[in-house]
Design a protein around this motif. Structure first.
Motif, PDB file in Angstrom:
ATOM      1  N   TRP A   1     -15.007  36.080 108.849  1.00 41.94           N
ATOM      2  CA  TRP A   1     -15.654  35.286 109.706  1.00 41.94           C
ATOM      3  C   TRP A   1     -17.186  35.154 109.922  1.00 41.94           C
ATOM      4  O   TRP A   1     -17.718  33.938 110.173  1.00 41.94           O
ATOM      5  CB  TRP A   1     -15.233  35.829 111.084  1.00 41.94           C
ATOM      6  N   GLY A   2     -17.884  36.352 109.285  1.00 39.21           N
ATOM      7  CA  GLY A   2     -19.325  35.934 109.136  1.00 39.21           C
ATOM      8  C   GLY A   2     -19.590  34.980 108.147  1.00 39.21           C
ATOM      9  O   GLY A   2     -20.647  34.049 108.431  1.00 39.21           O
ATOM     10  N   VAL A   3     -18.909  34.897 107.198  1.00 39.30           N
ATOM     11  CA  VAL A   3     -19.268  33.812 106.028  1.00 39.30           C
ATOM     12  C   VAL A   3     -18.889  32.419 106.458  1.00 39.30           C
ATOM     13  O   VAL A   3     -19.686  31.273 106.540  1.00 39.30           O
ATOM     14  CB  VAL A   3     -18.421  33.918 104.880  1.00 39.30           C
ATOM     15  N   ILE A   4     -17.932  32.320 107.429  1.00 34.75           N
ATOM     16  CA  ILE A   4     -17.361  30.895 107.833  1.00 34.75           C
ATOM     17  C   ILE A   4     -18.366  30.546 108.815  1.00 34.75           C
ATOM     18  O   ILE A   4     -18.762  29.152 108.734  1.00 34.75           O
ATOM     19  CB  ILE A   4     -16.060  31.197 108.791  1.00 34.75           C
ATOM     20  N   PHE A   5     -18.944  31.390 109.666  1.00 36.62           N
ATOM     21  CA  PHE A   5     -20.003  30.922 110.792  1.00 36.62           C
ATOM     22  C   PHE A   5     -21.355  30.606 109.923  1.00 36.62           C
ATOM     23  O   PHE A   5     -21.621  29.307 110.119  1.00 36.62           O
ATOM     24  CB  PHE A   5     -20.362  31.899 111.565  1.00 36.62           C
ATOM     25  N   ILE A   6     -21.727  31.027 108.915  1.00 37.75           N
ATOM     26  CA  ILE A   6     -22.865  30.727 108.034  1.00 37.75           C
ATOM     27  C   ILE A   6     -22.567  29.325 107.425  1.00 37.75           C
ATOM     28  O   ILE A   6     -23.315  28.598 107.654  1.00 37.75           O
ATOM     29  CB  ILE A   6     -23.453  31.814 107.271  1.00 37.75           C
ATOM     30  N   GLN A   7     -21.529  29.329 106.885  1.00 36.01           N
ATOM     31  CA  GLN A   7     -21.212  28.333 105.778  1.00 36.01           C
ATOM     32  C   GLN A   7     -20.777  26.952 106.532  1.00 36.01           C
ATOM     33  O   GLN A   7     -21.344  25.917 106.226  1.00 36.01           O
ATOM     34  CB  GLN A   7     -19.932  28.467 104.925  1.00 36.01           C
ATOM     35  N   ASP A   8     -20.089  27.211 107.614  1.00 36.88           N
ATOM     36  CA  ASP A   8     -19.358  26.041 108.239  1.00 36.88           C
ATOM     37  C   ASP A   8     -20.043  25.489 109.420  1.00 36.88           C
ATOM     38  O   ASP A   8     -19.879  24.473 110.120  1.00 36.88           O
ATOM     39  CB  ASP A   8     -17.910  26.241 108.371  1.00 36.88           C
ATOM     40  N   VAL A   9     -20.962  26.525 110.200  1.00 39.02           N
ATOM     41  CA  VAL A   9     -21.611  25.985 111.489  1.00 39.02           C
ATOM     42  C   VAL A   9     -22.969  26.052 111.297  1.00 39.02           C
ATOM     43  O   VAL A   9     -23.763  24.997 111.605  1.00 39.02           O
ATOM     44  CB  VAL A   9     -21.075  27.236 112.491  1.00 39.02           C
ATOM     45  N   LEU A  10     -23.706  27.068 110.770  1.00 40.55           N
ATOM     46  CA  LEU A  10     -25.107  27.228 110.975  1.00 40.55           C
ATOM     47  C   LEU A  10     -25.750  26.174 109.666  1.00 40.55           C
ATOM     48  O   LEU A  10     -26.573  25.681 109.785  1.00 40.55           O
ATOM     49  CB  LEU A  10     -25.637  28.667 110.616  1.00 40.55           C
ATOM     50  N   MET A  11     -25.157  26.447 108.423  1.00 45.91           N
ATOM     51  CA  MET A  11     -25.837  25.559 107.428  1.00 45.91           C
ATOM     52  C   MET A  11     -25.757  24.044 107.408  1.00 45.91           C
ATOM     53  O   MET A  11     -26.810  23.469 107.380  1.00 45.91           O
ATOM     54  CB  MET A  11     -25.224  25.974 106.005  1.00 45.91           C
ATOM     55  N   PRO A  12     -24.619  23.534 108.255  1.00 50.54           N
ATOM     56  CA  PRO A  12     -24.745  22.042 108.340  1.00 50.54           C
ATOM     57  C   PRO A  12     -25.670  21.770 109.423  1.00 50.54           C
ATOM     58  O   PRO A  12     -26.141  20.589 109.357  1.00 50.54           O
ATOM     59  CB  PRO A  12     -23.140  21.871 108.888  1.00 50.54           C
ATOM     60  N   LEU A  13     -26.002  22.769 110.301  1.00 53.75           N
ATOM     61  CA  LEU A  13     -26.976  22.229 111.383  1.00 53.75           C
ATOM     62  C   LEU A  13     -28.501  22.318 110.813  1.00 53.75           C
ATOM     63  O   LEU A  13     -29.364  22.057 111.617  1.00 53.75           O
ATOM     64  CB  LEU A  13     -26.665  23.276 112.481  1.00 53.75           C
ATOM     65  N   ARG A  14     -28.731  23.160 109.744  1.00 47.89           N
ATOM     66  CA  ARG A  14     -29.968  23.263 109.332  1.00 47.89           C
ATOM     67  C   ARG A  14     -30.526  21.998 108.512  1.00 47.89           C
ATOM     68  O   ARG A  14     -29.621  21.496 107.904  1.00 47.89           O
ATOM     69  CB  ARG A  14     -30.147  24.461 108.291  1.00 47.89           C
ATOM     70  N   LYS A  15     -31.818  21.930 108.607  1.00 46.48           N
ATOM     71  CA  LYS A  15     -32.253  20.698 107.938  1.00 46.48           C
ATOM     72  C   LYS A  15     -32.473  21.069 106.340  1.00 46.48           C
ATOM     73  O   LYS A  15     -32.314  20.220 105.421  1.00 46.48           O
ATOM     74  CB  LYS A  15     -33.726  20.297 108.431  1.00 46.48           C
ATOM     75  N   LYS A  16     -32.746  22.411 105.907  1.00 50.75           N
ATOM     76  CA  LYS A  16     -32.826  22.829 104.501  1.00 50.75           C
ATOM     77  C   LYS A  16     -32.018  23.880 104.207  1.00 50.75           C
ATOM     78  O   LYS A  16     -31.949  24.686 105.136  1.00 50.75           O
ATOM     79  CB  LYS A  16     -34.328  22.943 104.297  1.00 50.75           C
TER      80      LYS A  16
END
Length: 200
Positions: free
Chosen positions: A111-126
């Motif tokens: 779930w930690g990886v899912i949050f970073i990969q699927d939620v946080l990274m798409p919202l980041r510009k870089k």
């Protein structure tokens, strides 16, 4: 289990891990079937009426309401404690603790990886650099652990634990199927569509 099945050093190691891993499943399945059957006999056979009465007396200290889910789900552990010898109780407790840790470290990581990969990274510009990525994953895993801790304090079960897992798993799988299939196999799949699939 996909990560475990794809992380072997060689094809032979992966194949053997799959074969040996099945034995663990057989033992676990046998325990999950035989323990409730034994407890059912203990609680209903006249020859064990005294032990059944002591189990019910202990369960009454948890709750006097027979419809209370926690009381009902504590039946098997309490009854096992009354029939197993001390050494076997300790061994079973150690196995359950190991299973608990092994299960939760996988959930925390997933779930930690899912949050970073699927939620946080798409919202980041870089994108993250490797050091930032590892740090973000660590914070995310700690965040998942804090959420689990708070949720477990506030959530009062109203149905069997297995039913809770089935329902929450179905809610997740209902949305993730559309997101994965649409994202991987359809050229028009998008981040917005994936979020829509998961929230509907």
């Amino acid at each position: 289990s996909q990560a475990y099945l794809s992380s072997g050093k060689s094809a032979h190691e992966t194949k053997m891990a799959g074969v040996i891993g099945q034995w663990r499943e057989y033992v676990l399945s046998l325990l999950l079937v035989m323990a409730p059957i034994g407890i059912y006999v203990l609680m209903h056979h006249p020859a064990f009426a005294l032990k059944a009465a002591s189990v019910n007396k202990f369960l009454d200290t948890i709750s006097i309401d027979p419809n209370d889910e926690i009381r009902r789900q504590m039946l098997v552990p309490v009854a096992l404690k009354s029939i197993l010898p001390i050494g076997l109780i300790g061994g079973l407790s150690a196995v359950m603790l190991a299973a608990f840790i092994g299960n939760h470290d996988t959930y925390l990581h997933s779930w930690g990886v899912i949050f970073i990969q699927d939620v946080l990274m798409p919202l980041r510009k870089k994108p993250f650099n490797p050091t930032e990525h590892i740090r973000a994953l660590r914070f995310s895993i700690v965040g998942v652990a804090v959420f689990i801790f708070i949720f477990s304090l506030l959530f009062k079960p109203k149905q069997y634990i297995q039913m809770f897992f089935a329902i929450t798993g179905s809610i997740f799988l209902g949305g993730v199927g559309s997101a994965v299939i649409g994202g991987l196999y359809w050229s028009r799949g998008s981040t917005a569509a994936a979020f829509s699939s998961m929230t509907n």
